[in-house]
Write a protein that holds these residues in place. Structure first.
Motif, PDB file in Angstrom:
ATOM      1  N   ARG A   1      -1.204   7.468  10.156  1.00  0.00           N
ATOM      2  CA  ARG A   1      -1.643   6.215   9.539  1.00  0.00           C
ATOM      3  C   ARG A   1      -0.773   5.055  10.010  1.00  0.00           C
TER       4      ARG A   1
ATOM      5  N   GLN B   1      -6.135  -3.212  -3.580  1.00  0.00           N
ATOM      6  CA  GLN B   1      -7.131  -2.455  -2.819  1.00  0.00           C
ATOM      7  C   GLN B   1      -6.841  -0.953  -2.906  1.00  0.00           C
ATOM      8  N   SER B   2      -5.573  -0.593  -2.860  1.00  0.00           N
ATOM      9  CA  SER B   2      -5.193   0.815  -2.969  1.00  0.00           C
ATOM     10  C   SER B   2      -5.476   1.340  -4.377  1.00  0.00           C
ATOM     11  N   ARG B   3      -5.194   0.519  -5.375  1.00  0.00           N
ATOM     12  CA  ARG B   3      -5.453   0.929  -6.764  1.00  0.00           C
ATOM     13  C   ARG B   3      -6.921   1.260  -6.944  1.00  0.00           C
TER      14      ARG B   3
ATOM     15  N   GLY C   1      -9.127   2.226  -4.627  1.00  0.00           N
ATOM     16  CA  GLY C   1      -9.466   3.454  -3.912  1.00  0.00           C
ATOM     17  C   GLY C   1      -8.922   4.706  -4.574  1.00  0.00           C
ATOM     18  N   ILE C   2      -7.696   4.641  -5.040  1.00  0.00           N
ATOM     19  CA  ILE C   2      -7.096   5.799  -5.702  1.00  0.00           C
ATOM     20  C   ILE C   2      -7.806   6.085  -7.015  1.00  0.00           C
TER      21      ILE C   2
ATOM     22  N   LYS D   1       0.855  -1.186   0.000  1.00  0.00           N
ATOM     23  CA  LYS D   1       0.000   0.000   0.000  1.00  0.00           C
ATOM     24  C   LYS D   1       0.893   1.239   0.000  1.00  0.00           C
TER      25      LYS D   1
ATOM     26  N   LEU E   1       1.850  -1.610  -6.670  1.00  0.00           N
ATOM     27  CA  LEU E   1       0.650  -1.049  -6.056  1.00  0.00           C
ATOM     28  C   LEU E   1      -0.350  -2.130  -5.659  1.00  0.00           C
ATOM     29  N   HIS E   2      -0.715  -2.140  -4.400  1.00  0.00           N
ATOM     30  CA  HIS E   2      -1.681  -3.084  -3.849  1.00  0.00           C
ATOM     31  C   HIS E   2      -3.039  -2.882  -4.537  1.00  0.00           C
TER      32      HIS E   2
ATOM     33  N   GLU F   1       0.641  10.625   7.241  1.00  0.00           N
ATOM     34  CA  GLU F   1       1.288   9.322   7.064  1.00  0.00           C
ATOM     35  C   GLU F   1       1.769   8.769   8.406  1.00  0.00           C
TER      36      GLU F   1
ATOM     37  N   ARG G   1       0.250   8.334  -2.447  1.00  0.00           N
ATOM     38  CA  ARG G   1      -1.150   8.338  -2.905  1.00  0.00           C
ATOM     39  C   ARG G   1      -1.469   9.633  -3.636  1.00  0.00           C
TER      40      ARG G   1
ATOM     41  N   THR H   1       2.225   5.145   0.659  1.00  0.00           N
ATOM     42  CA  THR H   1       2.147   6.146   1.712  1.00  0.00           C
ATOM     43  C   THR H   1       1.207   7.255   1.244  1.00  0.00           C
TER      44      THR H   1
END
Length: 111
Positions: A86, A51-53, A55-56, A5, A48-49, A83, A11, A7
């Motif tokens: 997080r 799940q992150s892809r 969301g972004i 994921k 890139l994870h 960050e 992002r 940072t």
């Protein structure tokens, strides 16, 4: 390279790049949804994870539709602080999960 994921500063960069990707292909006349274009562009980033892809891409598509820049108004200091927050939350969540796991193992082993 293992997937991870990003940072919060990463992002921000990825969301801006996704908005540019949407804009580029929309100007070329591509008849795809902004989310699909952003998701496709972000899919080219090996680390890139997933799940992150997702969301972004959704955030970038919303920014593009609203005519906004991603993370507009955020300073570098604010991103770094976010960050750190997080990371602290992630460490806390891990500690709680380990404690709960140990407690459940103890209950299981007592039976």
């Amino acid at each position: 390279m293992p997937r991870r994921k990003p940072t919060i500063p990463e992002r921000s960069q990825l969301a801006r790049a996704a908005v540019e990707y949407i804009e580029h292909f929309r100007r070329k006349g591509e008849n795809a949804e902004p989310y699909d274009l952003a998701f496709r562009g972000l899919g080219k980033i090996d680390w890139l994870h997933a799940q992150s892809r997702d969301g972004i891409a959704a955030y970038a598509a919303r920014c593009w539709a609203n005519g906004e820049q991603p993370y507009d108004g955020w300073t570098a200091q604010e991103m770094n602080e976010a960050e750190l927050d997080r990371q602290a939350q992630s460490q806390h969540n891990r500690r709680v999960a380990l404690q709960n796991s140990a407690r459940l193992r103890a209950i299981r082993d007592a039976d």
